[in-house]
Design a protein around this motif. Structure first.
Motif, PDB file in Angstrom:
ATOM      1  N   ALA A 166       0.836  -1.199   0.000  1.00 55.78           N
ATOM      2  CA  ALA A 166       0.000   0.000   0.000  1.00 55.78           C
ATOM      3  C   ALA A 166       0.871   1.249   0.000  1.00 55.78           C
ATOM      4  N   ALA A 167       1.962   1.204   0.756  1.00 57.31           N
ATOM      5  CA  ALA A 167       2.859   2.356   0.819  1.00 57.31           C
ATOM      6  C   ALA A 167       3.548   2.561  -0.535  1.00 57.31           C
ATOM      7  N   ALA A 168       3.971   1.452  -1.177  1.00 57.01           N
ATOM      8  CA  ALA A 168       4.639   1.555  -2.476  1.00 57.01           C
ATOM      9  C   ALA A 168       3.683   2.124  -3.524  1.00 57.01           C
ATOM     10  N   TYR A 169       2.446   1.671  -3.461  1.00 57.60           N
ATOM     11  CA  TYR A 169       1.435   2.162  -4.406  1.00 57.60           C
ATOM     12  C   TYR A 169       1.201   3.653  -4.197  1.00 57.60           C
ATOM     13  N   ALA A 170       1.097   4.061  -2.926  1.00 57.44           N
ATOM     14  CA  ALA A 170       0.873   5.478  -2.620  1.00 57.44           C
ATOM     15  C   ALA A 170       2.046   6.312  -3.131  1.00 57.44           C
ATOM     16  N   ALA A 171       3.278   5.793  -2.953  1.00 53.97           N
ATOM     17  CA  ALA A 171       4.459   6.537  -3.395  1.00 53.97           C
ATOM     18  C   ALA A 171       4.467   6.668  -4.917  1.00 53.97           C
ATOM     19  N   LYS A 172       4.092   5.565  -5.589  1.00 56.23           N
ATOM     20  CA  LYS A 172       4.076   5.578  -7.057  1.00 56.23           C
ATOM     21  C   LYS A 172       3.053   6.591  -7.568  1.00 56.23           C
ATOM     22  N   ARG A 173       1.872   6.573  -6.965  1.00 54.57           N
ATOM     23  CA  ARG A 173       0.822   7.505  -7.379  1.00 54.57           C
ATOM     24  C   ARG A 173       1.262   8.948  -7.155  1.00 54.57           C
ATOM     25  N   ALA A 174       1.902   9.211  -6.021  1.00 54.55           N
ATOM     26  CA  ALA A 174       2.344  10.572  -5.716  1.00 54.55           C
ATOM     27  C   ALA A 174       3.363  11.033  -6.758  1.00 54.55           C
ATOM     28  N   GLU A 175       4.238  10.096  -7.134  1.00 47.84           N
ATOM     29  CA  GLU A 175       5.268  10.414  -8.130  1.00 47.84           C
ATOM     30  C   GLU A 175       4.616  10.760  -9.473  1.00 47.84           C
TER      31      GLU A 175
ATOM     32  N   SER B 120     -23.695  19.739   8.657  1.00 40.29           N
ATOM     33  CA  SER B 120     -22.311  19.945   8.245  1.00 40.29           C
ATOM     34  C   SER B 120     -21.471  18.724   8.610  1.00 40.29           C
ATOM     35  N   HIS B 121     -20.317  18.589   7.988  1.00 40.78           N
ATOM     36  CA  HIS B 121     -19.401  17.511   8.340  1.00 40.78           C
ATOM     37  C   HIS B 121     -18.881  17.733   9.757  1.00 40.78           C
ATOM     38  N   THR B 122     -18.799  16.665  10.526  1.00 40.70           N
ATOM     39  CA  THR B 122     -18.351  16.761  11.913  1.00 40.70           C
ATOM     40  C   THR B 122     -17.160  15.830  12.113  1.00 40.70           C
ATOM     41  N   HIS B 123     -16.192  16.290  12.884  1.00 46.72           N
ATOM     42  CA  HIS B 123     -15.018  15.447  13.149  1.00 46.72           C
ATOM     43  C   HIS B 123     -15.438  14.231  13.958  1.00 46.72           C
ATOM     44  N   VAL B 124     -15.063  13.032  13.502  1.00 48.12           N
ATOM     45  CA  VAL B 124     -15.445  11.825  14.239  1.00 48.12           C
ATOM     46  C   VAL B 124     -14.242  11.074  14.807  1.00 48.12           C
ATOM     47  N   GLY B 125     -13.048  11.357  14.306  1.00 51.61           N
ATOM     48  CA  GLY B 125     -11.878  10.640  14.811  1.00 51.61           C
ATOM     49  C   GLY B 125     -10.780  10.650  13.775  1.00 51.61           C
ATOM     50  N   SER B 126      -9.830   9.737  13.927  1.00 55.20           N
ATOM     51  CA  SER B 126      -8.706   9.719  12.997  1.00 55.20           C
ATOM     52  C   SER B 126      -8.316   8.286  12.677  1.00 55.20           C
ATOM     53  N   LEU B 127      -7.454   8.125  11.706  1.00 51.85           N
ATOM     54  CA  LEU B 127      -6.965   6.798  11.334  1.00 51.85           C
ATOM     55  C   LEU B 127      -5.669   6.928  10.546  1.00 51.85           C
ATOM     56  N   HIS B 128      -4.984   5.823  10.362  1.00 55.54           N
ATOM     57  CA  HIS B 128      -3.767   5.806   9.552  1.00 55.54           C
ATOM     58  C   HIS B 128      -4.072   5.199   8.196  1.00 55.54           C
ATOM     59  N   ALA B 129      -3.483   5.756   7.137  1.00 57.33           N
ATOM     60  CA  ALA B 129      -3.612   5.164   5.801  1.00 57.33           C
ATOM     61  C   ALA B 129      -2.488   5.706   4.939  1.00 57.33           C
ATOM     62  N   PRO B 130      -2.040   4.915   3.958  1.00 58.65           N
ATOM     63  CA  PRO B 130      -0.923   5.368   3.122  1.00 58.65           C
ATOM     64  C   PRO B 130      -1.318   6.481   2.151  1.00 58.65           C
ATOM     65  N   ASP B 131      -2.555   6.500   1.684  1.00 56.99           N
ATOM     66  CA  ASP B 131      -2.954   7.590   0.791  1.00 56.99           C
ATOM     67  C   ASP B 131      -4.425   7.944   1.002  1.00 56.99           C
ATOM     68  N   ALA B 132      -4.844   9.001   0.298  1.00 60.69           N
ATOM     69  CA  ALA B 132      -6.183   9.540   0.525  1.00 60.69           C
ATOM     70  C   ALA B 132      -7.273   8.520   0.185  1.00 60.69           C
ATOM     71  N   GLU B 133      -7.022   7.780  -0.890  1.00 57.87           N
ATOM     72  CA  GLU B 133      -8.025   6.820  -1.346  1.00 57.87           C
ATOM     73  C   GLU B 133      -8.266   5.737  -0.280  1.00 57.87           C
ATOM     74  N   LEU B 134      -7.165   5.213   0.244  1.00 60.01           N
ATOM     75  CA  LEU B 134      -7.313   4.187   1.284  1.00 60.01           C
ATOM     76  C   LEU B 134      -7.841   4.788   2.584  1.00 60.01           C
ATOM     77  N   ALA B 135      -7.461   6.039   2.839  1.00 57.57           N
ATOM     78  CA  ALA B 135      -7.971   6.697   4.045  1.00 57.57           C
ATOM     79  C   ALA B 135      -9.498   6.760   3.979  1.00 57.57           C
ATOM     80  N   LEU B 136      -9.999   7.071   2.789  1.00 65.76           N
ATOM     81  CA  LEU B 136     -11.448   7.174   2.600  1.00 65.76           C
ATOM     82  C   LEU B 136     -12.125   5.818   2.796  1.00 65.76           C
ATOM     83  N   ARG B 137     -11.512   4.786   2.236  1.00 63.57           N
ATOM     84  CA  ARG B 137     -12.090   3.442   2.385  1.00 63.57           C
ATOM     85  C   ARG B 137     -12.033   2.974   3.843  1.00 63.57           C
ATOM     86  N   ASN B 138     -10.889   3.221   4.484  1.00 66.35           N
ATOM     87  CA  ASN B 138     -10.776   2.839   5.895  1.00 66.35           C
ATOM     88  C   ASN B 138     -11.779   3.607   6.751  1.00 66.35           C
TER      89      ASN B 138
END
Lengths: 355, 94
Positions: A339-348, B19-37
């Motif tokens: 997932a991290a590699a994919y994110a890095a590739k997309r950012a690039e 309106s949108h309200t803050h509900v918490g946080s999470l870790h994700a490698p990118d925006a797309e996965l953050a949205l899915r998570n």
């Protein structure tokens, strides 16, 4: 999908407690409404300011000043709580592939997914105190932080899934509902979410036991056996008796904790008696009886030596639980890396387009 | 995980019109996965009709220490509230 198979007890388990969660949420809003002046004045004593906020039933938020010991206590408690949710997925996960029907399997999957979610809400709350997720995961895998002793007991039969829902989740709710009013805002808010979801867990367990207890003699025996095995470990979930509890007094003063271990344990016993009657199952305590003077049930204490043994690593499943978590973490490493590699590739790629 | 998987703050719109309200946080490698998570973590029970995820590092916050001074300018402008004004008796639709 729950509460429909039986009529009378549908609102009994957890009903009153759910009301308390709503009350805690309303209180949270009311406290915010009451408002107060902002941060401390430049020359103000920070400790006095902190005490004033806590005494006024206001929430401490991540960027507020707080005593180091308050921060450490919260990190330890929230982390242990998060670890418990994550390890707690294992005893029940053990029965997903063997659930007796598709309906039960779907429900159990949803429940175990909730436990993962609870772990993540709580890790996020702990991280607001300045500890990283990596550190938290490491502390669990290295055995340097604990999780609830209850998850070191095995789930031997399908009825155990019911007993965990009714007793273990029931005890957890009794423990956790007061945490919805904890003085630390992110923890209180996470607990409100968790408690609302736990009430589904408790009811699904109760329903499983109710179905078995009204089934064939073999099913009844299986349900009774599960209750026999889970009763005392569930009582032990409230921790050592008040006299021996090391963290209690300070946590009460900081309004992290609201009731003593023994008070909560009593409350749990008093709730369970009537619920057990409706199930038609016996609580395995010959000395359990109503005490008119105390307006509460007298009951046999759990074996606290056993609790200490299990906490210190010698329960039936301690090694298995940690070994499984370590394996899951290392076997999942490639997913995180990919997932991290994919994110890095997309950012690039985006950078190239922009350039 | 923290290196590869930064922290995201999650905001949920519970229903249309709110309106949108803050509900918490999470870790994700990118925006797309953050949205899915965020969907899996914060809207398992139909809690939302829309989700925002924002990198936590992109948020600039005021500090509680400067709260009084920072928000002071609002305190001496009571004329921003409609209750500041006296309305003569008998005026309708005001």
């Amino acid at each position: 999908m729950y509460g429909n198979d039986f009529s009378t007890p549908a609102d009994a388990p957890g009903g009153g407690l759910l009301g308390e969660v709503e009350a805690a949420e309303a209180e949270l809003r009311a406290a915010a409404q009451r408002g107060r002046r902002g941060g401390p004045a430049p020359d103000e004593d920070l400790a006095a300011y902190f005490a004033e906020v806590v005494d006024a039933e206001q929430k401490i938020e991540p960027r507020d000043w707080m005593p180091d010991a308050y921060r450490r206590t919260l990190i330890r408690q929230i982390a242990q709580h998060a670890h418990s949710e994550i390890i707690g997925m294992q005893p029940e996960g053990n029965w997903i592939s063997r659930a007796p029907s598709l309906k039960r399997k779907a429900i159990l999957l949803a429940k175990v997914q909730d436990e993962a979610g609870h772990g993540l809400y709580l890790y996020a709350a702990a991280e607001t105190l300045g500890i990283s997720r990596d550190e938290l995961v490491r502390l669990l895998l290295d055995g340097r932080q604990k999780y609830s002793s209850i998850f070191n007991y095995p789930t031997l039969s399908w009825a155990d899934v019911g007993a965990i829902g009714w007793l273990v989740d029931g005890a957890a709710i009794v423990n956790q509902v007061p945490l919805c009013r904890c003085s630390y805002g992110p923890y209180a808010r996470a607990m409100i979410r968790v408690c609302k979801e736990e009430s589904f867990h408790q009811r699904q367990g109760y329903e499983i036991l109710h179905t078995l207890a009204h089934g064939t003699p073999a099913q009844q025996a299986m349900a009774q056996d599960a209750v026999d095995r889970w009763w005392y470990p569930s009582l032990a979930m409230f921790g050592p008796p008040d006299g021996d509890s090391t963290h209690s007094a300070q946590s009460m003063a900081w309004k992290i904790k609201r009731f003593s271990n023994d008070d909560l344990r009593q409350r749990f016993v008093d709730m369970c008696v009537q619920q057990a009657e409706i199930l038609g199952l016996r609580i395995p305590d010959a000395d359990l009886r109503w005490n008119d003077e105390r307006q509460a049930y007298d009951y046999t204490q759990p074996d606290y030596d056993e609790l200490l043994r299990v906490i210190s690593g010698d329960g039936p499943c301690n090694r298995e639980r940690i070994a499984h978590r370590r394996a899951a973490h290392s076997e999942g490493a490639w997913v995180r890396e990919a997932a991290a590699a994919y994110a890095a590739k997309r950012a690039e790629q985006r950078e190239k387009v922009a350039a | 995980m923290t290196d590869h998987s930064p922290l995201w703050e999650v905001f949920v719109r519970a229903r249309r019109g709110l309106s949108h309200t803050h509900v918490g946080s999470l870790h994700a490698p990118d925006a797309e996965l953050a949205l899915r998570n965020a969907r899996d973590l914060y809207t398992r029970r139909q809690e939302g009709v829309s989700i925002w995820v924002v990198p936590a590092a992109a948020i600039t916050a005021s500090s509680p220490d400067e709260k009084d001074a920072f928000f002071d300018p609002a305190a001496d402008k009571v004329y921003r509230h409609p209750t500041f004004y006296e309305v003569p008796d008998g005026v309708a639709h005001l």
